[in-house]
Design a protein around this motif. Structure first.
Motif, mmCIF file in Angstrom:
data_model
loop_
_atom_site.group_PDB
_atom_site.id
_atom_site.type_symbol
_atom_site.label_atom_id
_atom_site.label_comp_id
_atom_site.label_asym_id
_atom_site.label_seq_id
_atom_site.Cartn_x
_atom_site.Cartn_y
_atom_site.Cartn_z
ATOM 1 N N THR A 1 0.850 -1.201 0.000
ATOM 2 C CA THR A 1 0.000 0.000 0.000
ATOM 3 C C THR A 1 0.880 1.242 0.000
ATOM 4 O OG1 THR A 1 -0.104 0.340 2.395
ATOM 5 C CG2 THR A 1 -1.656 -1.256 1.443
ATOM 6 N N GLU A 2 0.246 2.368 -0.259
ATOM 7 C CA GLU A 2 0.968 3.634 -0.256
ATOM 8 C C GLU A 2 1.500 3.957 1.139
ATOM 9 O OE1 GLU A 2 2.780 6.388 -2.457
ATOM 10 O OE2 GLU A 2 1.381 4.880 -3.228
ATOM 11 N N ARG A 3 0.720 3.606 2.165
ATOM 12 C CA ARG A 3 1.173 3.883 3.533
ATOM 13 C C ARG A 3 2.409 3.059 3.883
ATOM 14 N NH1 ARG A 3 -4.587 3.365 5.129
ATOM 15 N NH2 ARG A 3 -5.496 5.450 5.227
ATOM 16 N N LYS B 1 4.674 2.015 1.799
ATOM 17 C CA LYS B 1 5.796 2.653 1.098
ATOM 18 C C LYS B 1 6.244 3.906 1.832
ATOM 19 C CE LYS B 1 4.685 1.005 -3.572
ATOM 20 N NZ LYS B 1 4.339 1.396 -4.958
ATOM 21 N N ASN B 2 5.289 4.730 2.255
ATOM 22 C CA ASN B 2 5.641 5.953 2.971
ATOM 23 C C ASN B 2 6.393 5.652 4.264
ATOM 24 O OD1 ASN B 2 4.371 7.470 1.006
ATOM 25 N ND2 ASN B 2 2.486 7.769 2.176
#
Length: 762
Positions: free
Chosen positions: A657-659, A661-662
């Motif tokens: 998910t993007e989270r 990755k962040n």
């Protein structure tokens, strides 16, 4: 209606309202404190049992002490003690993150040792708040004196109803709303606000009641008992029977709850919300049953003991009967049978409704309704002296907790480990014969009816199949030769064979597959990091599964140690059984490789507790919605990985998910993406000379290793290297929208589940 009667009614309703929010807050704490304590204990069914047992022990002691205090306090004083209890719970909640997470976990203040040492630490940490929670019901049961013993019993039942209803709603709202919207820490603060609000409102009630009584010129003698001072206690044979009943009831209730959880979790395929759905139904229907019992008792003046005994029998008969019907009926619904067989979680509407609502309600609603109903009927039978109200409630609830604790350990340590789910259900269900015997002793029901009841229960027990056949049905399988099952306290492990391949499942959810050359995802996860690192001597892998990632990570002779962490203790046994059946040499090789160290415990727990450093650390791909997945996708976890890497070491994760990755980018200054899904992080830039990396495949050891499993690693490596993307090159960014230990957003992002349902429906 006199003004005093109106005042009494308003006071009682307000107390019931208060106790609702007390129960609501308690379940906020149970859900969240359990999550925090797992950081200290590690994730396993044993650790969860230790936490729950410690929680229940404090409650039990609180019930016992609360009963003594309630009967020895003067008029209205139990309400004042309730104020102190709620205030104490709220104060502990405000500091609970500092105590449980910061002190116990982060600072390593108390090193975990044996299970007994861990339990002792958990018990001492949780004793203060859980003891105060346990005080509440006995204190409020004695807070005000009703006119008759029946009214007093109904008042106690209504208190139990509102508190349990609050707990049910608290469970649901905490997981579906509060954690998602505000995270763990703020949700706990909200719980503390509810406790303080309960305390303040109770102070006001206490003040007004004291003032009202002081203003009365005449003292009205209650019909129930003329003196509220505690005197001798009636330890008669009848009460001892009820002590035994409440103990047995607690034992039965927790046994069935744990087994329901295992079945439903497997059918749902182990999503993070499973526990909350099950607990909300369990507590909610118990609350409804309690309330219905109060309403029913007002119009039913017959033999209440007979009613109670018949209800208990029905509870056992329905519980095992519904499980028999379920495992018989699953093949009649192809969409369910196919889903249970399938590899992935699905949020298609028909599947979501069936697994998250219809099946849990079918299994649990009637038995838990009967549990609540039985509580009301038993209180109507037991409560006959106002001076003993507190101690009777306290002793009975305490023994119920004792039974629950014994049941939890019986199922966890004996049932799942030695008997299996099916035989455990059979044995617990046979307790129902005790109630038929008691019915017989009292000559309740006709002889023919009693014989029929016994025969029906025994028949249901007989019809429930063996453990393997039981799980075959709930696993969507029809052939024993294509199905491997291993069960213990940690989880269910399945290996299912179809279509020429075999697939590994944990609690119903697919994890990996055999043979290794068919599983490109795990080839990439294992082989690519090992091949791009210049000298990967020490590699740590969190998760065994089929051992595919482990195998592919071991493809270089320079690798001296392969530490594989697996929290599911029976998983290696399932893999060995597959080797024995299939003769797969590559699986046999890696499971017997002298470089491999199988460490059967939580990987994050091990890394936090040990100083060993690695050249490569990775967690096998874990779905972000899986239970406790947030512990392996948080900012704090990635910082832990960073601290356990050697100079130039690599951390690997699935960038699902993007989270995620962040969170990863926030920790590692040099971050790369391979194959569109695998993130590689380091404190130094990678030297990705494709020609030099491909040359490593010419090493005889490496060539032989991958040839053994018929893996064309050269083509896959070349394609993966060409797909490389540099996400960050030398600057550590503090990124918003990340996953935190205190706010695992991806795991509890219910909106994404709805998006999945809508997408599948399209």
């Amino acid at each position: 209606m006199t003004s005093q009667t109106k005042s009494d009614k308003f006071r009682s309703l307000l107390l019931l309202f208060i106790f609702f929010f007390s129960g609501f807050a308690a379940l906020i704490y149970q859900v969240i404190w359990q999550r925090w304590l797992v950081f200290y204990t590690g994730i396993s069914s044993v650790s969860i049992s230790l936490i729950v047992s410690a929680f229940m022990a404090g409650l039990g002691l609180g019930y016992l002490a609360g009963g003594q205090l309630a009967d020895r306090a003067g008029k209205n004083r139990p309400l004042l003690l309730f104020v102190l209890a709620e205030s104490g719970i709220g104060l502990f909640a405000l500091f609970s993150k500092s105590i449980i997470y910061d002190w116990l976990y982060l600072s390593n203040a108390l090193q975990a040792g044996s299970d007994f040492q861990i339990y002792l630490v958990l018990f001492l940490v949780l004793l203060f708040p859980t003891f105060l929670m346990g005080l509440s019901l006995p204190l409020l049961s004695k807070a005000f004196e009703e006119k008759t013993s029946e009214n007093q019993a109904n008042y106690i039942s209504l208190l139990y109803f509102t508190n349990t209803l609050g707990a049910a709603i608290g469970t649901f709202v905490t997981s579906f709303v509060l954690i998602r919207v505000m995270g763990f820490e703020n949700a706990v603060r909200l719980g503390a606000f509810f406790n303080f609000a309960c305390a303040i409102t109770s102070i006001i009630i206490y003040y007004l009641e004291t003032k009202r009584k002081a203003g009365n010129q005449t003292k009205e003698e209650p019909i129930f008992i003329p003196d509220s001072q505690a005197k001798g206690f009636s330890w008669n044979r009848n009460f001892l029977y009820w002590i035994l009943q409440y103990t047995m009831s607690g034992f039965m209730a927790i046994c069935f709850e744990i087994m329901w959880f295992r079945m439903i979790e497997t059918m749902m395929k182990s999503i993070a919300l499973t526990f909350s759905i099950i607990l909300a139904i369990y507590l909610g229907m118990m609350a409804v049953g309690t309330y219905f019992g109060v309403r029913f008792a007002k119009n039913h003046k017959g033999n209440r003991l007979k009613l109670f005994l018949n209800a208990q029998y029905l509870l056992y008969f329905y519980t095992i009967g519904s499980i028999v019907i379920l495992q018989w009926g699953v093949p009649a619904f192809p969409f369910l049978f196919d889903y249970f067989k399938s590899y992935e979680t699905s949020f298609a509407t028909n599947i979501a409704i069936a697994t998250m609502f219809i099946i849990p309600m079918f299994l649990m609603a009637i038995p838990t309704f009967i549990m609540g109903f039985s509580f009301t009927i038993s209180q109507l039978i037991i409560q006959d002296k106002f001076e003993e109200v507190g101690r009777k409630v306290g002793w009975l609830q305490f023994m119920n907790i004792v039974g629950s604790t014994a049941g939890a350990w019986f199922v966890t340590l004996i049932g799942f480990n030695y008997l299996g789910t099916s035989l455990t259900i059979k044995l617990i269900s046979l307790i129902g014969l005790v109630y038929i015997y008691v019915l017989h002793r009292h000559k309740f029901n006709t002889l023919f009816m009693r014989i029929g009841m016994a025969a029906g229960l025994v028949l249901a027990v007989f019809l429930l199949p063996s453990n393997e056949k039981f799980w075959m049905k709930l696993g969507g399988m029809t052939s024993e030769k294509d199905f491997i099952i291993r069960e213990d306290e940690t989880a269910l492990s399945f290996i299912k064979s179809f279509g020429g391949n075999a697939f590994v499942y944990t609690n119903g959810l697919g994890q990996s597959m055999f043979p290794f050359n068919q599983d490109n995802t795990h080839i990439v996860l294992g082989a690519i990091p090992a091949l791009i690192h210049p000298n990967p001597e020490d590699i740590g892998i969190i998760g065994l599964g089929s051992a595919s990632t482990l195998y592919n990570a071991g493809g270089r002779e320079v690798t001296k140690n392969l530490d594989c962490f697996e929290v599911i203790i029976n998983q290696p046994d399932a893999v060995y059984e597959y080797v024995e059946r299939s003769g797969d040499s590559s699986v046999y090789y890696i499971m017997n490789d002298k470089r491999v160290n199988l460490i059967l415990q939580d990987g994050r727990y091990f890394l936090h507790r040990n100083d060993k450093k690695y050249d490569i650390i990775e967690a096998d791909a874990l779905r972000p919605k899986s239970s406790y997945s947030g512990n392996l996708y948080s900012l704090e976890y990635f910082k832990l990985l960073q601290s356990k890497l050697k100079d130039g070491g690599l951390a690997i994760t699935w960038g699902a998910t993007e989270r995620i990755k962040n969170s990863f980018l926030s920790v590692f200054p040099y971050t790369y993406e391979f194959g569109g899904f695998m993130l590689v992080g380091s404190n130094k830039p990678l030297e990705l000379n494709e020609e030099e990396i491909l040359k490593r495949l010419d090493d005889p050891f490496t060539k032989s290793h991958y040839a053994r499993a018929n893996i064309d690693v050269r083509a896959l490596l070349s394609n993966t290297l060409q797909s490389k993307r540099v996400l960050q090159n030398g600057t550590t960014k503090v990124t918003k929208n990340v996953n935190l230990d205190m706010w695992p957003k991806d795991e509890f992002d219910f909106g994404r589940i709805w998006a999945g349902i809508l997408k599948e429906e399209e």
